[in-house]
Motif scaffolding. Structure first.
Motif, PDB file in Angstrom:
ATOM      1  N   PRO A   1       0.833  -1.209   0.000  1.00  0.00           N
ATOM      2  CA  PRO A   1       0.000   0.000   0.000  1.00  0.00           C
ATOM      3  C   PRO A   1       0.869   1.261   0.000  1.00  0.00           C
ATOM      4  CG  PRO A   1      -0.204  -1.198   2.089  1.00  0.00           C
ATOM      5  CD  PRO A   1       0.691  -1.983   1.205  1.00  0.00           C
ATOM      6  N   THR A   2       0.428   2.248  -0.761  1.00  0.00           N
ATOM      7  CA  THR A   2       1.169   3.513  -0.827  1.00  0.00           C
ATOM      8  C   THR A   2       0.573   4.516   0.154  1.00  0.00           C
ATOM      9  OG1 THR A   2      -0.244   4.397  -2.566  1.00  0.00           O
ATOM     10  CG2 THR A   2       1.685   3.135  -3.254  1.00  0.00           C
ATOM     11  N   LEU A   3       1.213   5.645   0.312  1.00  0.00           N
ATOM     12  CA  LEU A   3       0.744   6.683   1.224  1.00  0.00           C
ATOM     13  C   LEU A   3      -0.561   7.322   0.747  1.00  0.00           C
ATOM     14  CD1 LEU A   3       4.154   8.402   2.037  1.00  0.00           C
ATOM     15  CD2 LEU A   3       2.883   6.772   3.433  1.00  0.00           C
ATOM     16  N   SER A   4      -0.795   7.266  -0.576  1.00  0.00           N
ATOM     17  CA  SER A   4      -2.006   7.895  -1.121  1.00  0.00           C
ATOM     18  C   SER A   4      -3.207   6.955  -1.120  1.00  0.00           C
ATOM     19  CB  SER A   4      -1.723   8.385  -2.534  1.00  0.00           C
ATOM     20  OG  SER A   4      -1.354   7.297  -3.352  1.00  0.00           O
TER      21      SER A   4
ATOM     22  N   PHE B   1      -3.351   3.935  -2.641  1.00  0.00           N
ATOM     23  CA  PHE B   1      -3.300   2.970  -3.738  1.00  0.00           C
ATOM     24  C   PHE B   1      -2.297   1.874  -3.383  1.00  0.00           C
ATOM     25  CE2 PHE B   1      -4.535   6.993  -5.762  1.00  0.00           C
ATOM     26  CZ  PHE B   1      -5.734   6.602  -6.328  1.00  0.00           C
ATOM     27  N   THR B   2      -2.041   0.968  -4.326  1.00  0.00           N
ATOM     28  CA  THR B   2      -1.026  -0.068  -4.093  1.00  0.00           C
ATOM     29  C   THR B   2       0.057   0.031  -5.158  1.00  0.00           C
ATOM     30  OG1 THR B   2      -2.225  -1.678  -5.416  1.00  0.00           O
ATOM     31  CG2 THR B   2      -2.651  -1.684  -3.045  1.00  0.00           C
ATOM     32  N   SER B   3       1.229  -0.303  -4.753  1.00  0.00           N
ATOM     33  CA  SER B   3       2.379  -0.363  -5.661  1.00  0.00           C
ATOM     34  C   SER B   3       2.803  -1.819  -5.754  1.00  0.00           C
ATOM     35  CB  SER B   3       3.522   0.499  -5.109  1.00  0.00           C
ATOM     36  OG  SER B   3       4.612   0.463  -5.992  1.00  0.00           O
ATOM     37  N   THR B   4       3.017  -2.290  -6.975  1.00  0.00           N
ATOM     38  CA  THR B   4       3.329  -3.701  -7.178  1.00  0.00           C
ATOM     39  C   THR B   4       4.795  -3.861  -7.572  1.00  0.00           C
ATOM     40  OG1 THR B   4       1.066  -4.069  -7.907  1.00  0.00           O
ATOM     41  CG2 THR B   4       2.658  -5.761  -8.449  1.00  0.00           C
ATOM     42  N   PHE B   5       5.477  -4.752  -6.870  1.00  0.00           N
ATOM     43  CA  PHE B   5       6.864  -5.076  -7.166  1.00  0.00           C
ATOM     44  C   PHE B   5       6.898  -6.425  -7.862  1.00  0.00           C
ATOM     45  CE2 PHE B   5       7.073  -2.234  -3.547  1.00  0.00           C
ATOM     46  CZ  PHE B   5       8.073  -1.349  -3.934  1.00  0.00           C
ATOM     47  N   ALA B   6       7.464  -6.470  -9.045  1.00  0.00           N
ATOM     48  CA  ALA B   6       7.527  -7.709  -9.837  1.00  0.00           C
ATOM     49  C   ALA B   6       8.776  -8.488  -9.444  1.00  0.00           C
ATOM     50  CB  ALA B   6       7.522  -7.394 -11.324  1.00  0.00           C
TER      51      ALA B   6
END
Length: 139
Positions: A60-63, A65-70
């Motif tokens: 999860p990001t601060l805003s 949303f989610t950030s995905t790491f491949a």
């Protein structure tokens, strides 16, 4: 100016480098296909992922949303690099180093005025001749 450029291009090093780049690109494609088609699914089976490219971690990001790491793509690239490096070392670098060492021994022997060491075939002929001399002739 053109003459200097022509000499530069026709020098063996530049042409050898160009050939090496082309062959390296083709070789990398072959190893990449092997890694993608065999090794990555094998790793995916071991870690119960099915396909290594699906291995992702969402954070999860601060805003909100989610950030995905491949992670799978990173591991795949590392495996691909290691496979290419190992194959290039054992098929090209190691035999070339062995050949260069043999050439250095021959050059050293020639510069010292000595006869170069006998080849494997010459040694086998010498062994055969010695065995023939030791074996008594049959009537």
């Amino acid at each position: 100016m053109i003459k200097g450029f022509k000499e530069f291009i026709l020098r063996g090093n530049v042409i050898d480098l160009a050939v090496a780049v082309v062959i390296g690109a083709a070789f990398t494609a072959i190893v990449g296909a092997l890694v993608e088609g065999f090794i990555n699914p094998l790793i995916g089976v071991l870690f119960q992922l099915g396909d290594l490219s699906r291995w992702e971690v969402s954070v999860p990001t601060l805003s909100g949303f989610t950030s995905t790491f491949a992670i799978g793509a990173i591991v795949s690239s590392i495996v691909n690099f290691l496979a290419v490096a190992v194959i290039v070392y054992f098929l090209f670098v190691m035999p070339m180093n062995h050949w260069k060492a043999r050439q250095a021994v021959k050059a050293e022997a020639e510069s010292a005025g000595e006869e170069p060491p006998p080849t494997e075939q010459e040694l086998l002929v010498q062994i055969r001749d010695l065995l023939e001399r030791q074996t008594p002739a049959k009537p």
